[in-house]
Motif scaffolding. Structure first.
Motif, PDB file in Angstrom:
ATOM      1  N   CYS A 176      37.373  43.907  43.956  1.00 31.01           N
ATOM      2  CA  CYS A 176      37.123  42.513  43.542  1.00 31.01           C
ATOM      3  C   CYS A 176      37.309  41.522  44.687  1.00 31.01           C
ATOM      4  N   GLY A 177      36.242  40.812  45.004  1.00 33.09           N
ATOM      5  CA  GLY A 177      36.297  39.813  46.071  1.00 33.09           C
ATOM      6  C   GLY A 177      36.902  38.503  45.629  1.00 33.09           C
ATOM      7  N   GLY A 178      36.968  38.264  44.319  1.00 35.35           N
ATOM      8  CA  GLY A 178      37.557  37.027  43.831  1.00 35.35           C
ATOM      9  C   GLY A 178      36.716  36.415  42.736  1.00 35.35           C
ATOM     10  N   LEU A 183      30.510  51.834  35.673  1.00 32.83           N
ATOM     11  CA  LEU A 183      31.517  51.363  34.711  1.00 32.83           C
ATOM     12  C   LEU A 183      30.949  51.351  33.293  1.00 32.83           C
ATOM     13  N   THR A 184      29.726  50.872  33.153  1.00 28.75           N
ATOM     14  CA  THR A 184      29.111  50.854  31.822  1.00 28.75           C
ATOM     15  C   THR A 184      28.926  52.281  31.312  1.00 28.75           C
ATOM     16  N   ALA A 185      28.455  53.171  32.178  1.00 27.29           N
ATOM     17  CA  ALA A 185      28.241  54.564  31.766  1.00 27.29           C
ATOM     18  C   ALA A 185      29.553  55.212  31.339  1.00 27.29           C
ATOM     19  N   GLY A 191      27.130  44.059  34.042  1.00 23.75           N
ATOM     20  CA  GLY A 191      26.883  42.970  34.993  1.00 23.75           C
ATOM     21  C   GLY A 191      28.169  42.276  35.369  1.00 23.75           C
ATOM     22  N   SER A 192      28.225  41.773  36.581  1.00 18.55           N
ATOM     23  CA  SER A 192      29.426  41.075  37.047  1.00 18.55           C
ATOM     24  C   SER A 192      29.410  39.638  36.553  1.00 18.55           C
ATOM     25  N   ARG A 193      30.539  39.185  36.049  1.00 19.70           N
ATOM     26  CA  ARG A 193      30.702  37.784  35.663  1.00 19.70           C
ATOM     27  C   ARG A 193      31.674  37.191  36.672  1.00 19.70           C
ATOM     28  N   TYR A 194      31.143  36.474  37.646  1.00 19.62           N
ATOM     29  CA  TYR A 194      31.996  36.003  38.745  1.00 19.62           C
ATOM     30  C   TYR A 194      32.867  34.809  38.364  1.00 19.62           C
ATOM     31  N   PHE A 227      32.031  49.579  53.805  1.00 26.72           N
ATOM     32  CA  PHE A 227      31.411  48.926  52.645  1.00 26.72           C
ATOM     33  C   PHE A 227      32.127  47.617  52.304  1.00 26.72           C
ATOM     34  N   GLN A 228      33.406  47.533  52.624  1.00 29.96           N
ATOM     35  CA  GLN A 228      34.239  46.424  52.141  1.00 29.96           C
ATOM     36  C   GLN A 228      35.069  45.810  53.267  1.00 29.96           C
ATOM     37  N   PRO A 229      34.456  45.375  54.363  1.00 30.18           N
ATOM     38  CA  PRO A 229      35.273  44.840  55.460  1.00 30.18           C
ATOM     39  C   PRO A 229      36.111  43.625  55.043  1.00 30.18           C
TER      40      PRO A 229
HETATM   41  C1  LIG Z   1      34.630  38.529  40.220  1.00 28.31           C
HETATM   42  C2  LIG Z   1      34.031  39.776  40.822  1.00 28.31           C
HETATM   43  C3  LIG Z   1      34.168  40.027  42.194  1.00 28.31           C
HETATM   44  C4  LIG Z   1      33.652  41.202  42.754  1.00 28.31           C
HETATM   45  N1  LIG Z   1      33.812  41.462  44.086  1.00 28.31           N
HETATM   46  C5  LIG Z   1      33.401  42.645  44.609  1.00 28.31           C
HETATM   47  C6  LIG Z   1      33.647  43.008  45.963  1.00 28.31           C
HETATM   48  O1  LIG Z   1      34.248  42.247  46.733  1.00 28.31           O
HETATM   49  N2  LIG Z   1      33.224  44.231  46.408  1.00 28.31           N
HETATM   50  C7  LIG Z   1      32.589  45.106  45.570  1.00 28.31           C
HETATM   51  O2  LIG Z   1      32.235  46.186  46.005  1.00 28.31           O
HETATM   52  N3  LIG Z   1      32.356  44.803  44.295  1.00 28.31           N
HETATM   53  C8  LIG Z   1      32.748  43.602  43.798  1.00 28.31           C
HETATM   54  N4  LIG Z   1      32.542  43.322  42.470  1.00 28.31           N
HETATM   55  C9  LIG Z   1      32.131  44.424  41.606  1.00 28.31           C
HETATM   56  C10 LIG Z   1      30.661  44.671  41.562  1.00 28.31           C
HETATM   57  O3  LIG Z   1      29.989  43.453  41.359  1.00 28.31           O
HETATM   58  C11 LIG Z   1      30.383  45.623  40.383  1.00 28.31           C
HETATM   59  O4  LIG Z   1      30.945  45.095  39.231  1.00 28.31           O
HETATM   60  C12 LIG Z   1      30.958  46.978  40.591  1.00 28.31           C
HETATM   61  O5  LIG Z   1      30.316  47.556  41.697  1.00 28.31           O
HETATM   62  C13 LIG Z   1      30.758  47.838  39.372  1.00 28.31           C
HETATM   63  O6  LIG Z   1      29.405  48.000  39.176  1.00 28.31           O
HETATM   64  P1  LIG Z   1      28.826  48.695  37.894  1.00 28.31           P
HETATM   65  O7  LIG Z   1      27.336  48.697  37.986  1.00 28.31           O
HETATM   66  O8  LIG Z   1      29.527  49.993  37.670  1.00 28.31           O
HETATM   67  O9  LIG Z   1      29.299  47.665  36.774  1.00 28.31           O
HETATM   68  P2  LIG Z   1      28.692  47.439  35.329  1.00 28.31           P
HETATM   69  O10 LIG Z   1      28.238  48.752  34.769  1.00 28.31           O
HETATM   70  O11 LIG Z   1      27.719  46.320  35.364  1.00 28.31           O
HETATM   71  O12 LIG Z   1      29.994  47.007  34.519  1.00 28.31           O
HETATM   72  C14 LIG Z   1      30.742  45.898  34.894  1.00 28.31           C
HETATM   73  C15 LIG Z   1      31.893  45.803  33.914  1.00 28.31           C
HETATM   74  O13 LIG Z   1      32.825  44.852  34.420  1.00 28.31           O
HETATM   75  C16 LIG Z   1      33.154  43.924  33.423  1.00 28.31           C
HETATM   76  N5  LIG Z   1      33.326  42.627  34.061  1.00 28.31           N
HETATM   77  C17 LIG Z   1      32.368  41.916  34.695  1.00 28.31           C
HETATM   78  N6  LIG Z   1      32.880  40.766  35.162  1.00 28.31           N
HETATM   79  C18 LIG Z   1      34.170  40.731  34.807  1.00 28.31           C
HETATM   80  C19 LIG Z   1      35.226  39.791  34.973  1.00 28.31           C
HETATM   81  N7  LIG Z   1      35.044  38.639  35.623  1.00 28.31           N
HETATM   82  N8  LIG Z   1      36.447  40.093  34.482  1.00 28.31           N
HETATM   83  C20 LIG Z   1      36.650  41.247  33.836  1.00 28.31           C
HETATM   84  N9  LIG Z   1      35.687  42.181  33.623  1.00 28.31           N
HETATM   85  C21 LIG Z   1      34.464  41.934  34.116  1.00 28.31           C
HETATM   86  C22 LIG Z   1      31.978  43.922  32.441  1.00 28.31           C
HETATM   87  O14 LIG Z   1      32.410  43.589  31.157  1.00 28.31           O
HETATM   88  C23 LIG Z   1      31.476  45.355  32.542  1.00 28.31           C
HETATM   89  O15 LIG Z   1      32.113  46.151  31.577  1.00 28.31           O
HETATM   90  C24 LIG Z   1      33.003  42.134  41.910  1.00 28.31           C
HETATM   91  C25 LIG Z   1      32.837  41.869  40.561  1.00 28.31           C
HETATM   92  C26 LIG Z   1      33.350  40.703  40.010  1.00 28.31           C
HETATM   93  C27 LIG Z   1      33.177  40.435  38.532  1.00 28.31           C
END
Ligand SMILES: Cc1cc2nc3c(=O)[nH]c(=O)nc-3n(C[C@H](O)[C@H](O)[C@H](O)COP(=O)(O)OP(=O)(O)OC[C@H]3O[C@@H](n4cnc5c(N)ncnc54)[C@H](O)[C@@H]3O)c2cc1C
Ligand code: SF4
Ligand code: SF4
Length: 429
Positions: A224-226, A123-125, A168-171, A360-362
């Motif tokens: 998104c898991g929640g 996503l970042t890329a 990074g994920s912001r949960y 990957f996502q049961p």
């Molecule tokens: C609340 C939450 C629940 C998740 N549940 C699952 C899951 O069940 N299964 C799964 O496979 N992956 C889940 N993820 C996604 C996983 O953690 C990664 O974000 C995803 O794989 C993308 O990775 P990446 O390295 O490409 O993301 P990155 O390159 O790190 O980019 C993440 C992008 O998401 C944005 N972001 C982060 N948190 C939030 C937020 N709360 N609201 C809006 N935008 C946000 C950031 O701004 C960033 O641009 C979840 C993420 C979140 C935030």
């Protein structure tokens, strides 16, 4: 889709457990004659960000909010309005996962991005590539707040370095859409990276505001898991005996895959929890009520979706970071192919299909199959549910036995009657 004859009030949406705190209602309600926002946004004692009407909202405003709110209305790709590519037949379609033009496993081409990001940095890329290739002027996403590091703020990124800062994920709670209509006023092409429900909200808005399809060029999301309550994160500090005002940074994961949950303090201390320590006990996730009935946590109306690819749904240790990638539509496919050609993302040669994504996502598959019955249970308890279209929830429920559906429906009815699927009135802490 049958529309509600009487729109829900903002209070009913929130107290009915349908709000996820995206912020779009505040943007849509606008300001009063004195320039003050008609809708305030507060952090509640439960650790949720919620809208509060500062004054009674007129009927026309409430109709608009009911149209755009992802708590009241959720549509899959076919109902996602013009510009989403639904006119083109999809290369693949799955009852549970929805449409796809391409499924793949990949990661960011830049090793720094891959390491720093949540999973593989796709996503970042992509966000960086959209800026450097001149396709958009800015990225709307989120990042840790500079002033309250446990909290998350919407961020506008105009360069690659800023996109990386939001990796990074912001949960916890995150409201990327608080000023979305003001961003449309800029009249510039941009992209949104956000949760599936945030994407739902802007697709809903596209039905009544043509500027969305004109300026929102790409909508990228994750499976998104929640979203958890902020109290889940605050308890980490409490358990470490760190005062909240002493925290200087807080990241949930990243710097590895999944990487640690890391808390740093203003006096130079640092603490880390493993992903398993943070999330292994589902009973402590403190997921917001709306997530328990989420009909589209797989981002069907986004252009592209990224996920984790851990077999069984959870990590067994650290790895180099690999994303599942679901390219949803023609627009996503064009971006995907250009990003691969430019080396912004790298794709593994191995073939993946929907059944791999099941593995990957049961938890996602289980929820998608359960939501129809859960909503039936909520309705039986007299609770409002979102209006849903093009997400095949009844068909997904038919994959279950009658006994499984009854179990889900009765469980949801009981939880609804006990108030566990609703929320207290939103007040500021
Ligand atoms: C609340 C939450 C629940 C998740 N549940 C699952 C899951 O069940 N299964 C799964 O496979 N992956 C889940 N993820 C996604 C996983 O953690 C990664 O974000 C995803 O794989 C993308 O990775 P990446 O390295 O490409 O993301 P990155 O390159 O790190 O980019 C993440 C992008 O998401 C944005 N972001 C982060 N948190 C939030 C937020 N709360 N609201 C809006 N935008 C946000 C950031 O701004 C960033 O641009 C979840 C993420 C979140 C935030
Ligand atoms: S989900 Fe979004 S639009 Fe709906 S009430 Fe909550 S903040 Fe407002
Ligand atoms: S589970 Fe659904 S409602 Fe909850 S944060 Fe994720 S996309 Fe939004």
């Amino acid at each position: 889709m049958i529309h509600r004859r009487i729109p829900l009030t903002l209070e009913a949406i929130v107290e009915g457990g349908l709000c996820i705190g995206c912020g779009l209602c505040r943007a849509v309600a606008g300001a009063d004659g004195a320039g003050a926002d008609k809708v305030d946004f507060v952090l509640t004692p439960e650790g949720r960000e919620r809208p509060v009407a500062r004054q009674p909202l007129d009927a026309a405003t409430m109709v608009r909010i009911n149209v755009i709110c992802p708590g009241t209305r959720v549509a899959g790709a076919a109902g996602a309005g013009p510009g989403v590519g639904e006119a083109i037949p999809h290369a693949m379609h799955d009852l549970v996962w929805g449409p796809a033009e391409r499924l793949a496993i990949g990661y960011a081409g830049n090793p720094t991005v891959r390491h720093r990001a949540s999973t593989g940095g796709v996503l970042t890329a992509l966000g960086q590539f959209l800026l450097t290739s001149g396709r958009v002027k800015f990225i709307l996403h989120v990042a840790a707040s500079a002033t309250a590091p446990m909290r998350t703020e919407r961020r506008l990124s105009f360069d690659a370095a800023s996109v990386l800062e939001g990796a990074g994920s912001r949960y916890g709670p995150a409201a990327p859409l608080l000023d979305f209509t003001a961003l449309l006023d800029r009249g510039q092409p941009f992209a949104l990276i956000a949760k599936p429900c945030d994407i739902t909200a802007v697709r809903n808005l596209a039905r009544i505001d043509p500027r969305v399809d004109r300026y929102l060029r790409y909508a990228l999301t994750f499976v998104c898991g929640g979203a958890s309550d902020l109290t889940k994160s605050e308890d980490v500090a409490n358990d470490l005996s760190v005062r909240l005002d002493a925290v200087s940074s807080f990241s949930y994961r990243g710097n590895g895959c999944p990487g640690p949950t890391r808390l740093e303090t203003k006096d130079g201390r640092a603490f880390e929890l493993t992903y398993q320590q943070m999330w292994e006990d589902e009973a402590t996730w403190r997921i917001q009520p709306r997530c328990k009935i989420c009909p589209d946590a797989m981002g069907e109306s986004a252009d592209m979706v990224a996920s984790d690819v851990w077999p069984g749904g959870g990590p067994s240790g650290e790895d180099a970071g690999f994303n599942g990638i679901i390219v949803r539509n023609a627009r996503g496919l064009e971006l995907y192919e250009a990003a691969v050609a430019a080396g912004a993302i790298v794709v593994e040669p191995r073939e993946v299909g929907f059944r791999d994504f099941d593995g990957f996502q049961p938890h996602q598959v289980n929820r998608k199959r359960a939501v129809w019955a859960r909503m039936a249970g909520m309705r039986a308890a007299g609770q409002a549910v979102p209006e849903i279209s093009d997400l095949r929830l009844a068909e997904c429920a038919r994959l279950n036995t009658l006994g499984e559906n009854l179990h889900e429906a009765r469980g949801a009815r009981r939880r609804a009657r006990e108030g566990r699927l609703s929320e207290p009135p939103a007040v500021s802490r």
